[in-house]
Write a protein that holds these residues in place. Structure first.
Motif, PDB file in Angstrom:
ATOM      1  N   UNK A 276       0.819  -1.196   0.000  1.00 66.11           N
ATOM      2  CA  UNK A 276       0.000   0.000   0.000  1.00 66.11           C
ATOM      3  C   UNK A 276       0.849   1.241   0.000  1.00 66.11           C
ATOM      4  N   UNK A 277       0.237   2.367   0.304  1.00 65.61           N
ATOM      5  CA  UNK A 277       1.000   3.600   0.421  1.00 65.61           C
ATOM      6  C   UNK A 277       1.801   3.593   1.718  1.00 65.61           C
ATOM      7  N   UNK A 278       2.880   4.309   1.694  1.00 58.89           N
ATOM      8  CA  UNK A 278       3.714   4.404   2.883  1.00 58.89           C
ATOM      9  C   UNK A 278       3.053   5.358   3.870  1.00 58.89           C
ATOM     10  N   UNK A 279       2.880   4.872   5.084  1.00 52.16           N
ATOM     11  CA  UNK A 279       2.188   5.656   6.101  1.00 52.16           C
ATOM     12  C   UNK A 279       3.163   6.649   6.723  1.00 52.16           C
ATOM     13  N   UNK A 280       2.782   7.922   6.794  1.00 54.71           N
ATOM     14  CA  UNK A 280       3.685   8.922   7.391  1.00 54.71           C
ATOM     15  C   UNK A 280       4.020   8.583   8.833  1.00 54.71           C
ATOM     16  N   UNK A 281       5.260   8.890   9.203  1.00 46.18           N
ATOM     17  CA  UNK A 281       5.679   8.680  10.580  1.00 46.18           C
ATOM     18  C   UNK A 281       5.186   9.821  11.460  1.00 46.18           C
ATOM     19  N   UNK A 282       4.989   9.499  12.724  1.00 51.15           N
ATOM     20  CA  UNK A 282       4.584  10.501  13.707  1.00 51.15           C
ATOM     21  C   UNK A 282       5.795  11.315  14.168  1.00 51.15           C
ATOM     22  N   UNK A 283       5.523  12.421  14.796  1.00 51.80           N
ATOM     23  CA  UNK A 283       6.612  13.265  15.286  1.00 51.80           C
ATOM     24  C   UNK A 283       7.472  12.523  16.288  1.00 51.80           C
ATOM     25  N   UNK A 284       6.871  11.733  17.162  1.00 49.02           N
ATOM     26  CA  UNK A 284       7.662  11.009  18.158  1.00 49.02           C
ATOM     27  C   UNK A 284       8.547   9.947  17.502  1.00 49.02           C
ATOM     28  N   UNK A 285       8.094   9.426  16.354  1.00 51.81           N
ATOM     29  CA  UNK A 285       8.907   8.429  15.657  1.00 51.81           C
ATOM     30  C   UNK A 285      10.107   9.068  14.948  1.00 51.81           C
ATOM     31  N   UNK A 286       9.951  10.317  14.565  1.00 49.06           N
ATOM     32  CA  UNK A 286      11.026  11.015  13.868  1.00 49.06           C
ATOM     33  C   UNK A 286      12.098  11.534  14.818  1.00 49.06           C
ATOM     34  N   UNK A 287      11.735  11.714  16.066  1.00 45.12           N
ATOM     35  CA  UNK A 287      12.587  12.413  17.022  1.00 45.12           C
ATOM     36  C   UNK A 287      14.024  11.876  17.053  1.00 45.12           C
ATOM     37  N   UNK A 288      14.198  10.592  17.222  1.00 46.64           N
ATOM     38  CA  UNK A 288      15.540   9.998  17.318  1.00 46.64           C
ATOM     39  C   UNK A 288      15.840   9.094  16.132  1.00 46.64           C
ATOM     40  N   UNK A 289      15.188   9.343  15.004  1.00 48.86           N
ATOM     41  CA  UNK A 289      15.340   8.455  13.852  1.00 48.86           C
ATOM     42  C   UNK A 289      16.786   8.410  13.354  1.00 48.86           C
TER      43      UNK A 289
END
Length: 1381
Positions: A276-289
């Motif tokens: 499917x389409x790639x689901x956007x990451x949440x802000x908390x998931x991006x924090x320490x990516x």
């Protein structure tokens, strides 16, 4: 347990339904060349003898029965077996890679391009050219009939005998490995033996082949395309709010119930998301990516695994973000980043280096072909560097970490501008004193107020002080004239002058010069009497002598020297230094380091407030260092080095390798030299870890009996007798200077500092002072001398200091500065991944990557690192430097880089095409394809059935295929006047074999760009005013005599630097020219333009939908044009093959002309990464260079627009001298007021009552645009604004509106652009064009709005379909309807 097995099965299941892949390849435009020719050219690049060894070895195996139809695989194996007897193992690996990338193909193609001009029709593929003769066999040759007028020998030519300078040359063409060429070469060699004034050159000329070279060295990206795509869902930052339901599985419930299966569930989610389409990451998931990606990389054991993770990052990002972060790893990375930032390397920056030599930095694309040339240079340099030691311990040095040795010291040039000098003793004569003026603006705190960049705040304080040291007798002083012009503008700078006499230039003393020479009136006003001038000259000379500043002219800004090599560089240097010093003052004010009452002009000269201040900088030292005037170490001099005796602070414990090793070479019978030597000893002995040697150089043979007999009575008062008493014990009495071969005459004085040769020093005035020796001590230690000495003392018992510096200086290049990366690696390699070389016994290459893994650049660099490891046996060091603050998805693309380490072959022996395969991609994700190449390539897509701008795999019935072609290799460069200023507006042309490409020189850097293909091209000025009024004087600093021939024989293109002389002097005075310019401007304003004979329409599109729109736009233009013919100029860069196939049929049916134009985004201009923004850039940034120079006016019309009026009206519209005209944004639809951003905030203030204009339609007077340098101004502003990702959100529209005060816009009548979003329904009736603007309220698809809003749209669409179908061309099916911003 069953659930576990089931989840593991699902997690590893390959979902096969409709799992289409995407396949891409890139071919060269020209035909494939002989593999034996490419091998021979690679071997001959550096070694002409080796080339002929290879050719002769090949010919020995060729006879009449040789198989002419042998497969490429067999020829490859044969050629490699021969090469293996000539090259070493390392070079063989590079050869295999070179052949895989076809890097030599352009050079072989250049040979053949030249040969096509001379080939006789009767000959097959082997022939000769001799003067005006050409034939198939040398028996046809008449040696007495020779005309060399058309003979040109190129740098790539192979001459036999090697280095022969014989008067007559035979050119031989043919295919290596054929019996025909073998015979020609044997006949030629026989002739050479008989005729000593004869030589021959062999060039490759192969049988014609339908196959084209399959290329490497490029990247393919599939960017996530979604006009509503949002990387961060800011509506919630709570992990519990994440939608967990996917394909009927509720992952929230599953995770809560089965805590032991977290990894399996995440893997299952990843596989499901690929469907499917790639689901956007949440802000908390991006924090320490960034840190979590580093952690994931450290868990992998192979570079290939890292490559998969980074290049398919969008599908791995979620799983990576769900890791538990190792805080120890995070702290280690952060600590390393603190060290990086202390060195000016910001977090998130990528740097790739080989043996410390930086190859790529920031967002630059790594040119694979240039990279491999640098690898070859590096290997050659390392070999010569080791040999440079030239001593019996060479084997020991080969065991030392050579890449580490190369980074020990920094030999980059000393920049005078980095130091400041207190000029107060020179007592300048000032033109002004800002502090004596009446003004309310006197507070230094005003420096903190906002102000336009690059401008000086009008504060009445002597903040900026410009002092010019001038020749008072020079009547043609352009720098002085420019300084006076700056003063007359009222700029807030305090100006002062100091006179200096160049006694060597005039051969007179100060008094003699003043008495006998004339001071121009413009300078005489500063010193009204001879006595005052003499006094001023003496003070200026005293300052220059004490400061060591011997090179004039000299201009200081607050004590910092400016570049005065040209007026342009002076102005640029002045602006840059003002900005730099402004920032420094602002920081000092913010931190409370300056009080408002301070005497600001003196603040710069206090050591505690300005660490750059220096009393003296001897330019004899800096000039010698910048010119790399080091000793030439040979085997003769090695024994000399071993015999030198040294004195140090503790003479009993002289270090094998000291920080600074100094030799004083002098005639010590001279009392001044003895005093000089004792001062040097005193200075050097006081420094820790330094040592000095005294080497006598007597003025006559009589002194040889006792050259070290010091008479201490004349060494001066206050001498340290403890030191002096030891002099004779270490002075070298019996030594011969001849092995050094330094060209010093008997009795001359020279100082050698770490191998740097300073001198000869003539007379007492030139002898180094104590301050100079102190400077050398500080200088070498700043360059890394202490680190180097420690390294050698830990690794060898020998003194190699001077050998090391001399060897490394010999190989140093200013553009190849090196960094020592060890200091960035934390203990325990916490922030580092190390991959040792595959063969640890034979590695001389270290590849270091300061890596931001969550960056687009990392997707290419990881492939480059992988290939370097394989072909160079490198040690790989990866130092993590991730972005710390990630606010949105950092990588929004899938990526592949094409670089195979060796050729692959099909079963029939033919070469296998290099290609990219994307598989296992998300089937529902909309993707757009782009190719990423080096800066010199211009490519176009040649074959693609599917819409590459809107790839949706779930709708594709089969794999998506795309074939691209390399159409042009660029010739780029700069063109400058003799004064150093850009020769902007100059028209340059490139021609060869009936092909011509032209362009104009930009004001920006004097840059120009010309298309070319492999071969030899003639570069010249275009006929007309450029050729009549200018002359090219030099190319790459080499004087030009006749035609300029440019050889394009590399995939990296060609860069040239031109110097141009103006042949005609202005006849009118400046005032007359100004009046004439004003009158012409007034004339252009009031007069009506002459009617245009052709309506030129410019447009661009990408994707099948927008190409469909563009066809309809073109048809609407033609249907409403009543008089003149129409020519469409379409940007070629993004057009699909289908569109290019169909456009000729439309042109034939509708009777219009068209031309496809293209331009490569210059490497020095800030690049955009999203395709849509790149296209916006092409709409506005290159209007002056995109079209042929004979096109005077053009109208841009958006592809999704329909025209309802005759565009002749716009062609004839009077722009009143403005370079372009735009339609203002419509403001009649009141419900859209909330979206009219230009009615408030920044735009309201900036516009100052002017209209904000829309970029969907505009008229450009190209002649006025070029004369106004509008393109240069727009590019300059764009480059400064685009560095901020939040600026220029609508690039093509915001930029001209931002510049409207500098580049005026003529407002076109409102009826020339109507769109439903911004204009009310009542104004539609008068609309002359209708544009399908996006509607932020309804977000209606454009295809729907086109059919609804424009009644004739469907009729046009149907008519065009009938025309194209009648042509029996497979028109592309309507693309998925995806709107673009």
């Amino acid at each position: 347990m069953r659930l576990t097995h089931f989840l593991l099965f699902l997690a590893n299941l390959k979902f096969c339904w409709n799992d289409n892949s995407i396949n891409v390849r890139l071919n060269a435009k020209w035909r494939s060349s002989s593999i034996l020719a490419e091998i021979s050219e690679y071997i001959g690049k550096e070694n002409p003898e080796a080339f002929w060894n290879f050719v002769n070895s090949v010919n020995q195996e060729i006879d009449e029965t040789s198989n002419k139809n042998d497969s490429i695989r067999n020829k490859y194996d044969f050629g490699m077996s021969v090469a293996n007897n000539i090259l070493g193992p390392f070079e063989m690996k590079l050869l295999r890679f070179s052949l895989a990338t076809r890097s030599i193909s352009p050079r072989v193609q250049a040979h053949e391009q030249i040969g096509m001009e001379f080939k006789p029709e009767k000959c097959s593929f082997s022939f000769f050219v001799y003067g005006g003769q050409a034939g198939c066999q040398l028996s046809e040759l008449n040696l007495n009939n020779y005309d060399d007028n058309n003979l040109k020998i190129f740098s790539f030519d192979h001459i036999y005998p090697v280095q022969s300078t014989a008067e007559k040359t035979i050119l031989i063409y043919g295919e290596l490995g054929t019996y025909e060429l073998k015979n020609l070469l044997l006949e030629a060699q026989s002739l050479i033996e008989k005729h000593k004034n004869l030589r021959f050159v062999v060039r490759h000329f192969s049988r014609f082949s339908d196959q084209k070279p399959s290329l490497s060295g490029y990247g393919v990206e599939l960017a996530l395309k979604n006009t509503e795509y949002k990387a961060v869902d800011s509506s919630s930052t709570n992990k519990l709010d994440e939608p967990e339901n996917l394909h009927g599985l509720n992952f929230k419930i599953l995770k809560n119930r089965h805590l032991e299966l977290q990894n399996e569930l995440e893997s299952l989610r990843e596989n499901l998301e690929k469907q499917g389409e790639i689901v956007p990451l949440k802000q908390w998931q991006l924090k320490d990516l960034g840190f979590k990606t580093c952690q994931k990389l450290k868990s992998l054991t192979e570079i290939r695994e890292m490559e998969i993770l980074l290049q398919d990052f969008p599908t791995h990002a979620r799983v990576t973000s769900h890791q538990n972060l190792n805080e120890t790893l995070q702290r280690s990375i952060q600590k390393g980043q603190e060290t990086l930032e202390a060195k000016g390397i910001e977090s998130g920056t990528n740097i790739l280096a080989i043996n410390g030599r930086v190859i790529a930095k920031g967002d630059s694309f790594v040119d694979l072909f240039a990279l491999m040339e640098k690898v070859e240079e590096e290997k050659k340099m390392v070999n010569e560097f080791v040999k440079g030691f030239g001593n019996s311990e060479t084997e020991e040095f080969e065991r030392i970490n050579i890449p580490k040795m190369l980074t020990l010291v920094d030999l980059s040039s000393v920049k005078l501008s980095e130091h400041a000098f207190d000029y107060s003793i020179a007592e300048p004569v000032y033109l002004n004193d800002l502090e004596s003026t009446r003004s309310p603006y006197k507070s230094l705190m005003l420096m903190l107020q906002p102000f336009p960049p690059g401008q000086i705040r009008p504060i009445s304080r002597n903040i900026f002080n410009l002092i010019m040291f001038l020749d008072p007798f020079d009547s043609d002083d352009r720098v002085f004239d420019d300084v006076i012009r700056n003063f007359q503008t009222g700029i807030h700078i305090r100006f002062g002058f100091v006179p200096i006499l160049d006694e060597a230039k005039y051969g007179k003393s100060i008094e003699e010069a003043v008495d006998s020479m004339i001071v121009p009136p413009t300078k005489k006003v500063f010193w009204k009497s001879k006595d005052s001038l003499i006094n001023a000259l003496k003070k200026g000379s005293r300052f220059v002598a004490e400061a060591g500043l011997t090179q004039l002219p000299l201009v200081l800004l607050n004590g910092y020297p400016l570049d005065v090599t040209s007026i342009e560089r002076f102005e640029s240097s002045l602006t840059q230094n003002i900005q730099k010093q402004t920032t420094r003052l602002q920081l000092a004010l913010l931190h409370g380091l300056i009080e408002d009452s301070v005497q600001i002009d003196r603040w710069w000269f206090e050591k505690k407030t300005n660490p750059d201040i220096i009393q003296r900088l001897n330019q004899r030292i800096t000039t010698a260092f910048n010119n790399k005037e080091f000793l030439n170490i040979s085997r003769r001099s090695i024994q000399f080095l071993k015999n030198v005796h040294y004195f140090s602070e503790e003479s009993d414990t002289v270090l094998a390798n000291a920080d600074v090793t100094t030799w004083i070479i002098a005639d010590f019978e001279n009392p001044s030299n003895r005093l000089f030597a004792t001062k040097a000893i005193r200075s050097i002995a006081s420094q820790k870890n330094n040592k000095i040697a005294l080497i006598p150089n007597p003025s006559s043979s009589r002194s040889n009996d006792n050259p070290c007999s010091f008479n201490f009575e004349n060494v001066g008062p206050n001498s340290d007798m403890t030191i002096l008493s030891k002099i004779e014990s270490f002075c070298m009495k019996n030594i011969n200077l001849s092995p050094l071969d330094i060209g010093v005459n008997p009795g001359e004085t020279v100082v050698v500092s770490n191998g740097l040769l300073i001198g000869p020093l003539a007379g007492r005035t030139e002898l180094l002072k104590t301050d100079d020796f102190n400077y050398l001590d500080t200088f070498w230690k700043e360059k890394g001398a202490t680190k180097a000495a420690t390294f050698f003392n830990e690794n060898t018992v020998y003194d190699v200091t001077i050998s090391f510096y001399c060897s490394i200086a010999k190989k140093f290049k200013e553009d190849q500065q090196r960094m020592d990366f060890d200091e960035f690696m934390e203990s325990g390699n916490g922030n580092t991944i190390i991959f040792p070389p595959i063969d640890s016994t034979n590695s001389t290459i270290t590849v270091t990557w300061i890596a931001n893994p969550v960056s687009r650049e990392a997707q290419q660099i990881i492939s480059v690192v992988k290939i370097l490891q394989r072909i160079t046996n490198s040690r790989i060091e990866i130092i993590f430097n991730p972005s710390a603050d990630i606010q949105e998805m950092p990588i929004k693309r899938f990526y592949r880089f094409v670089a195979n380490e060796k050729l692959l072959f099909n079963e029939d022996g033919s070469m296998e095409n290099h290609s990219v395969v994307f598989s296992n991609l998300p089937q529902k994700q909309l993707l757009t394809m782009s190719l990423e190449t080096n800066d010199a390539w211009m490519i176009e897509v040649k074959k693609a059935e599917y819409d590459l701008d809107n790839i949706l795999l779930e709708t594709a019935s089969e794999d998506v295929e795309a074939v691209y072609s390399l159409e042009h290799i660029l010739v780029e460069g700069t063109s400058r006047k003799m004064s150093g200023e850009a020769s902007d507006g100059l028209e340059v042309e490139l021609s060869s074999g009936g092909k011509n490409y032209d362009t104009i020189v930009m004001l920006n850097l004097g840059y120009f760009q010309l298309k070319a293909e492999p071969g030899v091209w003639n570069l010249h000025l275009r006929n007309g005013h450029s050729a009549d009024e200018h002359k090219i004087v030099t190319i790459d600093s080499i004087p030009v005599e006749n035609d300029i021939q440019i050889v394009v024989d590399s995939f990296s293109g060609k860069w040239v630097e031109l110097s141009v002389e103006e042949l005609t002097e202005p006849k009118e005075s400046d005032d007359e020219l100004s009046i004439e310019s004003l009158l012409n401007s007034a004339k252009n304003y009031f007069a009506s333009p002459e009617p245009s004979e052709v309506i030129n329409v410019f447009s661009l599109a990408s994707g099948h939908l927008y190409e469909r729109f563009m066809r309809i736009m073109m048809t609407s233009v033609l249907n409403n044009t009543k008089t003149q013919k129409v020519k469409f100029w379409l940007l070629k860069n993004y057009l699909s093959p289908k569109f290019k196939e169909t456009i000729p049929k439309l042109a034939e049916f509708y009777k219009f002309e068209f031309e496809l134009v293209e331009y490569k985004w210059p490497k020095w201009l800030h690049k955009q990464t999203e395709k849509q923004r790149v296209m916006w850039g092409y709409k506005i940034l290159f209007l002056d260079v995109l079209f042929p120079l004979n096109v005077d006016k053009i109208i841009f019309v958006d592809a999704d627009q329909v025209v309802r009026a005759d565009l002749q009206e716009l062609m004839d519209f009077n722009l009143n001298g403005a370079p372009y005209g735009y339609v203002p944004f419509c403001e009649s639809r009141t419900e859209m007021d909330g979206f009219r951003f230009w009615k408030s905030g920044y735009w309201k203030n900036h516009l100052m009552g002017r209209k904000y204009h829309i970029s969907a339609l505009y008229v450009v007077d190209l002649k006025a645009f070029r004369e106004f340098s509008a393109g240069d101004r727009l590019r300059g502003r764009y480059d400064s604004l685009s560095a901020d990702p939040n600026s220029l959100s609508n690039l093509d529209q915001d930029l001209p509106n931002n510049m409207l005060h500098e580049v005026p816009i003529k407002s076109l009548p409102q009826e020339w652009l109507w769109c439903e979003t911004w204009c009310d329904d009542g104004s539609k009736e008068k609309a002359k064009t209708i544009d399908l603007c996006n509607n932020p309220l309804t977000k209606e698809p454009k295809l729907n709005s086109a059919k609804r809003i424009i009644k004739e749209w469907t009729e046009y669409d149907s008519e065009i379909s009938k025309v194209l179908n009648s042509a029996d061309i497979n028109t592309p099916s309507p693309s998925v309807d995806r709107d673009e911003l």
